[in-house]
Design a protein around this motif. Sequence first.
Motif, mmCIF file in Angstrom:
data_model
loop_
_atom_site.group_PDB
_atom_site.id
_atom_site.type_symbol
_atom_site.label_atom_id
_atom_site.label_comp_id
_atom_site.label_asym_id
_atom_site.label_seq_id
_atom_site.Cartn_x
_atom_site.Cartn_y
_atom_site.Cartn_z
ATOM 1 N N ASN A 1 0.837 -1.196 0.000
ATOM 2 C CA ASN A 1 0.000 0.000 0.000
ATOM 3 C C ASN A 1 0.875 1.251 0.000
ATOM 4 N N GLN A 2 0.635 2.178 -0.910
ATOM 5 C CA GLN A 2 1.440 3.389 -0.995
ATOM 6 C C GLN A 2 0.933 4.494 -0.075
ATOM 7 N N SER A 3 -0.201 4.318 0.574
ATOM 8 C CA SER A 3 -0.772 5.342 1.460
ATOM 9 C C SER A 3 -0.154 5.302 2.844
ATOM 10 N N VAL A 4 0.130 4.100 3.308
ATOM 11 C CA VAL A 4 0.721 3.906 4.627
ATOM 12 C C VAL A 4 1.779 2.821 4.541
ATOM 13 N N ILE A 5 2.608 2.753 5.568
ATOM 14 C CA ILE A 5 3.617 1.700 5.640
ATOM 15 C C ILE A 5 3.644 1.141 7.061
ATOM 16 N N LYS A 6 3.813 -0.173 7.130
ATOM 17 C CA LYS A 6 4.092 -0.827 8.397
ATOM 18 C C LYS A 6 5.522 -1.330 8.276
ATOM 19 N N ILE A 7 6.359 -0.991 9.241
ATOM 20 C CA ILE A 7 7.766 -1.377 9.183
ATOM 21 C C ILE A 7 7.915 -2.901 9.278
ATOM 22 N N HIS A 8 7.110 -3.503 10.126
ATOM 23 C CA HIS A 8 7.134 -4.962 10.308
ATOM 24 C C HIS A 8 5.689 -5.446 10.323
ATOM 25 N N PRO A 9 5.400 -6.588 9.706
ATOM 26 C CA PRO A 9 4.015 -7.076 9.662
ATOM 27 C C PRO A 9 3.350 -7.224 11.035
ATOM 28 N N MET A 10 4.137 -7.420 12.083
ATOM 29 C CA MET A 10 3.566 -7.578 13.421
ATOM 30 C C MET A 10 3.378 -6.251 14.146
ATOM 31 N N ASP A 11 3.792 -5.140 13.525
ATOM 32 C CA ASP A 11 3.612 -3.821 14.143
ATOM 33 C C ASP A 11 2.134 -3.533 14.377
ATOM 34 N N ASN A 12 1.849 -2.782 15.437
ATOM 35 C CA ASN A 12 0.467 -2.391 15.707
ATOM 36 C C ASN A 12 0.220 -0.937 15.294
ATOM 37 N N VAL A 13 1.123 -0.385 14.470
ATOM 38 C CA VAL A 13 0.928 0.959 13.923
ATOM 39 C C VAL A 13 1.295 0.960 12.444
ATOM 40 N N ALA A 14 0.671 1.867 11.717
ATOM 41 C CA ALA A 14 1.028 2.148 10.329
ATOM 42 C C ALA A 14 1.330 3.641 10.261
ATOM 43 N N ILE A 15 2.186 4.042 9.346
ATOM 44 C CA ILE A 15 2.569 5.445 9.210
ATOM 45 C C ILE A 15 2.065 5.968 7.883
ATOM 46 N N ALA A 16 1.352 7.100 7.919
ATOM 47 C CA ALA A 16 0.837 7.715 6.690
ATOM 48 C C ALA A 16 2.003 8.260 5.879
ATOM 49 N N LEU A 17 2.069 7.891 4.603
ATOM 50 C CA LEU A 17 3.143 8.355 3.729
ATOM 51 C C LEU A 17 2.789 9.652 3.017
ATOM 52 N N SER A 18 1.524 10.017 3.055
ATOM 53 C CA SER A 18 1.060 11.273 2.463
ATOM 54 C C SER A 18 -0.165 11.727 3.242
ATOM 55 N N ASP A 19 -0.607 12.957 2.996
ATOM 56 C CA ASP A 19 -1.834 13.439 3.634
ATOM 57 C C ASP A 19 -3.009 12.617 3.104
ATOM 58 N N LEU A 20 -3.829 12.113 4.007
ATOM 59 C CA LEU A 20 -4.993 11.306 3.636
ATOM 60 C C LEU A 20 -6.250 12.061 4.038
ATOM 61 N N PRO A 21 -7.145 12.325 3.089
ATOM 62 C CA PRO A 21 -8.332 13.120 3.404
ATOM 63 C C PRO A 21 -9.388 12.330 4.180
ATOM 64 N N GLN A 22 -10.250 13.065 4.859
ATOM 65 C CA GLN A 22 -11.403 12.449 5.522
ATOM 66 C C GLN A 22 -12.205 11.698 4.463
ATOM 67 N N GLY A 23 -12.665 10.503 4.792
ATOM 68 C CA GLY A 23 -13.437 9.690 3.861
ATOM 69 C C GLY A 23 -12.585 8.785 2.982
#
Length: 58
Positions: free
Chosen positions: A3-25
């Motif tokens: 997914n290019q919108s977010v990244i998880k560093i490791h599959p077991m991580d409990n967080v994802a990091i937004a790679l760009s601004d993501l709009p409501q909806g």
Amino acid sequence: MNNQSVIKIHPMDNVAIALSDLPQGFLLPLDGKEITLQQQVLSGIRLPSQLFLKMHIS
């Protein structure tokens, strides 16, 4: 994760990091589910998995 919108560093991580601004909806595909963001998420913001429980999941 492909997914290019977010990244998880490791599959077991409990967080994802937004790679760009993501709009409501925005429909965010994550971990085999599609999540509708209830508010804007700015680039670099960490999205904890607990937050996904509060969002609409299709």
